[in-house]
Write an enzyme that holds these catalytic residues in place. Structure first.
Site: not given
Ligand code: NAP
Length: 325
Positions: A237, A285, A266
């Site tokens: 994000r 995005h 955005e």
């Molecule tokens: P996820 O499986 O929940 O993974 C997020 C990871 O971030 C978790 O493993 C968590 O670590 C880590 N994390 C959270 N806060 C943190 C911090 N302060 N310091 C270090 N690590 C931290 O989520 P995901 O499915 O991979 O998606 C991640 C994000 O990508 C979404 O929330 C969304 O905002 C973004 N996204 C963007 C697009 C786009 O179109 N560009 C598409 C999809 C998703 P722990 O497991 O150790 O808690």
């Protein structure tokens, strides 16, 4: 009596038909001023909402006293006030997993595009400026064998690590809340503190959610730890990064390039200084934006919403505390 659902995202005909079978549907075609007025008119009778890219704050949701569930067509849930929803026992669902691989593909597209200067050089050809063999001024840098640094080793981070490790022979380092032994074993990945990762990675990729804790995580100090040959990729994000500080670091040659799919505001303002920089690849995005994945996300959201409205626990419940046992 059928429940009332307000859609603020258009669905494919088969999904529309499924929803119509089970619910009374109001479709908001576009989230322009007129669409928002229609939404405000529909909220007082809504039991369910389905859509994406709209900040549904308390001011709007207070208009919907009978609201039971919101199905977000996204994995990120930073557009919602989760405490407020939980207090009102409104179920919030998201669409994880189905978009993981596609979003990791986008991350890798940005890695390759920035390292090999794909957009800049393709534009040069298009502009008729390819008049002799190119020389070092147009060379890029290798991707294979370079160190891939992943910040946020969750689903998308892991899919990125898989591509880097198996596809490009990249050593993988990562930073997350906690070490991930299974990931370390699969991809020979190593845990690093945030400053260590910023200093050591050739590609620094953000794949964590926007939360109160991560907002502004990458600012002047963090950018200063990166090396002049580092390439910064953001597919999480925009607000996780201090965009002004990033622009400053790119202008000063503090880092080599940036591949950005997300921005502080955005759509990105066409006057943004980011668009003046040849070493920035900016995409609108598009992380999950393929026909297949967007359909899978919409299907997942419909499943979640219909389950919630039928009184069943939806598969992708975000605010588990809102679930009545
Ligand atoms: P996820 O499986 O929940 O993974 C997020 C990871 O971030 C978790 O493993 C968590 O670590 C880590 N994390 C959270 N806060 C943190 C911090 N302060 N310091 C270090 N690590 C931290 O989520 P995901 O499915 O991979 O998606 C991640 C994000 O990508 C979404 O929330 C969304 O905002 C973004 N996204 C963007 C697009 C786009 O179109 N560009 C598409 C999809 C998703 P722990 O497991 O150790 O808690």
């Amino acid at each position: 009596m059928k429940k009332q659902v307000v859609l603020y995202k258009k669905l494919s005909p088969p999904l529309m038909a499924r929803l119509h079978e089970q619910a009374q549907v109001t479709l908001i075609e576009s989230l322009d001023a007129q669409g928002l007025d229609t939404l405000r008119e529909a909220l007082p009778r809504a039991h369910g909402l389905l859509g994406a890219s709209l900040k549904l704050d308390a001011e709007l949701l207070d208009l919907a006293p009978d609201l039971e569930a919101i199905a977000s067509v996204s994995v990120g849930v930073d557009n919602y006030d989760i405490d407020y929803l939980t207090e009102r026992r409104i179920l919030l669902t998201n669409t994880p997993d189905v978009l993981t691989e596609t979003t990791a593909d986008t991350g890798f597209a940005l890695i390759l595009a920035t390292a090999r200067r794909v957009v800049e050089l393709a534009n040069m050809v298009r502009a008729g400026q390819w008049q002799r063999n190119i020389g070092p001024a147009h060379f890029g840098s290798d991707v294979h064998g370079k160190t891939l640094g992943i910040i946020g080793m969750g689903r998308i981070g892991e899919a990125l690590a898989q591509r880097g490790h198996f596809g490009f022979g990249m050593p993988v380092i990562y930073h997350s809340h906690s070490p991930k032994p299974a990931v370390e074993q699969r991809f020979n990945a190593q845990y690093r503190s945030l400053p260590e990762l910023l200093q050591q990675a050739d590609f620094i990729c953000l794949t964590l959610p926007l939360t109160a804790e991560t907002e502004g995580l990458i600012g002047t100090e963090e950018l200063a730890l990166m090396r002049p040959e580092s390439i910064f990729i953001n597919i999480s994000r925009g607000k996780v990064v201090d965009e002004a500080a990033l622009i400053q670091a790119l202008r000063a040659g503090q880092i080599r390039a940036a591949g950005l799919d997300v921005f502080e505001h955005e759509p990105l303002n066409p006057d943004s200084p980011l668009l003046q920089l040849n070493n920035v690849v900016a995409t609108p995005h598009i992380g999950s934006a393929t026909h297949e994945t967007r359909e899978a996300m919409a299907r997942c959201a419909v499943d979640n919403l219909l389950a919630a409205l039928a009184g069943e626990r939806p598969a992708n419940l975000v605010n588990v505390l809102a679930w009545k046992v």
